[in-house]
Design a protein around this motif. Structure first.
Motif, mmCIF file in Angstrom:
data_model
loop_
_atom_site.group_PDB
_atom_site.id
_atom_site.type_symbol
_atom_site.label_atom_id
_atom_site.label_comp_id
_atom_site.label_asym_id
_atom_site.label_seq_id
_atom_site.Cartn_x
_atom_site.Cartn_y
_atom_site.Cartn_z
ATOM 1 N N LEU A 5 44.374 48.533 42.004
ATOM 2 C CA LEU A 5 43.681 47.355 42.603
ATOM 3 C C LEU A 5 42.166 47.140 42.077
ATOM 4 C CD1 LEU A 5 44.773 48.303 46.463
ATOM 5 C CD2 LEU A 5 45.390 46.480 45.110
ATOM 6 N N LYS A 6 41.531 47.983 41.417
ATOM 7 C CA LYS A 6 40.223 47.780 40.901
ATOM 8 C C LYS A 6 40.456 46.806 39.769
ATOM 9 C CE LYS A 6 36.520 50.062 38.900
ATOM 10 N NZ LYS A 6 35.713 51.456 38.425
ATOM 11 N N VAL A 7 41.590 47.366 38.891
ATOM 12 C CA VAL A 7 41.843 46.428 37.893
ATOM 13 C C VAL A 7 42.045 44.884 38.035
ATOM 14 C CG1 VAL A 7 43.378 46.145 35.821
ATOM 15 C CG2 VAL A 7 42.411 48.452 36.242
ATOM 16 N N MET A 8 42.815 44.710 39.153
ATOM 17 C CA MET A 8 43.387 43.353 39.623
ATOM 18 C C MET A 8 42.383 42.776 40.162
ATOM 19 S SD MET A 8 46.413 43.263 38.664
ATOM 20 C CE MET A 8 47.168 41.893 39.355
ATOM 21 N N LYS A 9 41.414 43.347 40.766
ATOM 22 C CA LYS A 9 40.187 42.821 41.354
ATOM 23 C C LYS A 9 39.073 42.115 40.340
ATOM 24 C CE LYS A 9 39.786 44.857 45.747
ATOM 25 N NZ LYS A 9 39.161 45.913 46.563
ATOM 26 N N ASN A 10 39.235 42.965 39.336
ATOM 27 C CA ASN A 10 38.487 42.578 37.823
ATOM 28 C C ASN A 10 39.364 41.487 36.948
ATOM 29 O OD1 ASN A 10 35.990 43.654 38.411
ATOM 30 N ND2 ASN A 10 36.589 45.706 38.129
ATOM 31 N N TYR A 11 40.015 40.808 37.606
ATOM 32 C CA TYR A 11 41.031 39.953 36.609
ATOM 33 C C TYR A 11 40.706 39.547 35.384
ATOM 34 C CZ TYR A 11 45.573 37.585 36.495
ATOM 35 O OH TYR A 11 46.762 37.293 36.234
ATOM 36 N N PHE A 12 39.626 38.925 35.544
ATOM 37 C CA PHE A 12 38.994 38.461 34.093
ATOM 38 C C PHE A 12 37.582 38.892 33.572
ATOM 39 C CE2 PHE A 12 41.058 34.550 36.423
ATOM 40 C CZ PHE A 12 41.950 34.248 35.170
ATOM 41 N N SER A 61 46.044 43.320 31.911
ATOM 42 C CA SER A 61 46.265 44.255 30.817
ATOM 43 C C SER A 61 45.375 44.284 29.776
ATOM 44 C CB SER A 61 47.547 44.272 30.620
ATOM 45 O OG SER A 61 48.598 44.481 31.725
ATOM 46 N N ILE A 62 45.061 42.822 29.528
ATOM 47 C CA ILE A 62 44.179 42.789 28.285
ATOM 48 C C ILE A 62 42.779 43.373 28.713
ATOM 49 C CG2 ILE A 62 43.060 41.009 26.686
ATOM 50 C CD1 ILE A 62 45.755 39.617 26.840
ATOM 51 N N THR A 63 42.319 42.863 29.815
ATOM 52 C CA THR A 63 40.987 43.118 30.196
ATOM 53 C C THR A 63 40.533 44.494 30.404
ATOM 54 O OG1 THR A 63 41.266 42.510 32.448
ATOM 55 C CG2 THR A 63 40.288 40.795 31.029
ATOM 56 N N ASP A 71 34.690 51.622 26.429
ATOM 57 C CA ASP A 71 34.292 53.200 26.753
ATOM 58 C C ASP A 71 34.236 53.930 25.658
ATOM 59 O OD1 ASP A 71 33.807 54.947 28.828
ATOM 60 O OD2 ASP A 71 35.929 55.673 28.762
ATOM 61 N N ILE A 72 34.995 53.738 24.503
ATOM 62 C CA ILE A 72 34.807 54.806 23.307
ATOM 63 C C ILE A 72 34.001 53.943 22.460
ATOM 64 C CG2 ILE A 72 37.089 55.788 23.719
ATOM 65 C CD1 ILE A 72 38.093 54.021 21.339
ATOM 66 N N GLY A 73 33.269 53.027 22.640
ATOM 67 C CA GLY A 73 32.470 52.566 21.711
ATOM 68 C C GLY A 73 32.754 51.495 20.901
ATOM 69 N N ARG A 74 34.068 50.795 21.155
ATOM 70 C CA ARG A 74 34.400 49.781 20.059
ATOM 71 C C ARG A 74 34.650 48.685 20.791
ATOM 72 N NH1 ARG A 74 36.048 52.365 15.649
ATOM 73 N NH2 ARG A 74 36.845 54.430 15.862
ATOM 74 N N SER A 75 34.445 47.599 20.093
ATOM 75 C CA SER A 75 34.643 46.125 20.395
ATOM 76 C C SER A 75 36.154 45.759 21.020
ATOM 77 C CB SER A 75 34.452 45.169 19.186
ATOM 78 O OG SER A 75 34.807 43.834 19.496
ATOM 79 N N GLY A 76 36.242 44.914 21.858
ATOM 80 C CA GLY A 76 37.479 44.424 22.480
ATOM 81 C C GLY A 76 38.386 43.922 21.369
#
Length: 114
Positions: A5-12, A61-63, A71-76
């Motif tokens: 639910l946390k991921v779905m709330k942060n949709y974009f 899923s992308i976000t 979190d590991i210091g890499r660009s998206g």
């Protein structure tokens, strides 16, 4: 379910960092939903339910993947490595299971500390 639910709330939302727990729990619930959608599609005889579920989860899923890379210091943008068959998938899997940076990085503070 709270992680999903946390991921779905942060949709974009691609800002910040996602812990391994958030990433993997989201995908665990998502896989369960996809399996249920597949069963429902087999009963109904259409491929519509699975398609709608997959489309509805595409952006989150992308976000969450981008935040996991943060979190590991890499660009998206490194998420695009997944377009390389096999080798790219293995690299992304390694990064997904890798421990996040213990200190603050350019993408935010350590989510474990919060």
């Amino acid at each position: 379910m709270d992680w999903y639910l946390k991921v779905m709330k942060n949709y974009f939302n691609i800002d910040g960092r996602a812990r391994r727990t958030e990433y993997w729990m989201y995908f665990l619930v998502y896989i369960g939903i996809i399996i249920l959608a597949g069963i429902l599609d087999a009963i109904i005889g259409l491929g519509l339910v699975g398609l709608l579920v997959a489309l509805g989860h595409l952006i989150p899923s992308i976000t969450v993947g981008v935040r996991r890379l943060h979190d590991i210091g890499r660009s998206g943008w490194f998420l695009l490595i997944g377009l390389i068959p096999f080798i790219g998938w293995i690299i992304l899997l390694y990064w997904a299971v890798k421990e996040g940076d213990p200190q603050d990085n350019a993408y935010g503070s350590n989510p474990k500390a919060a």
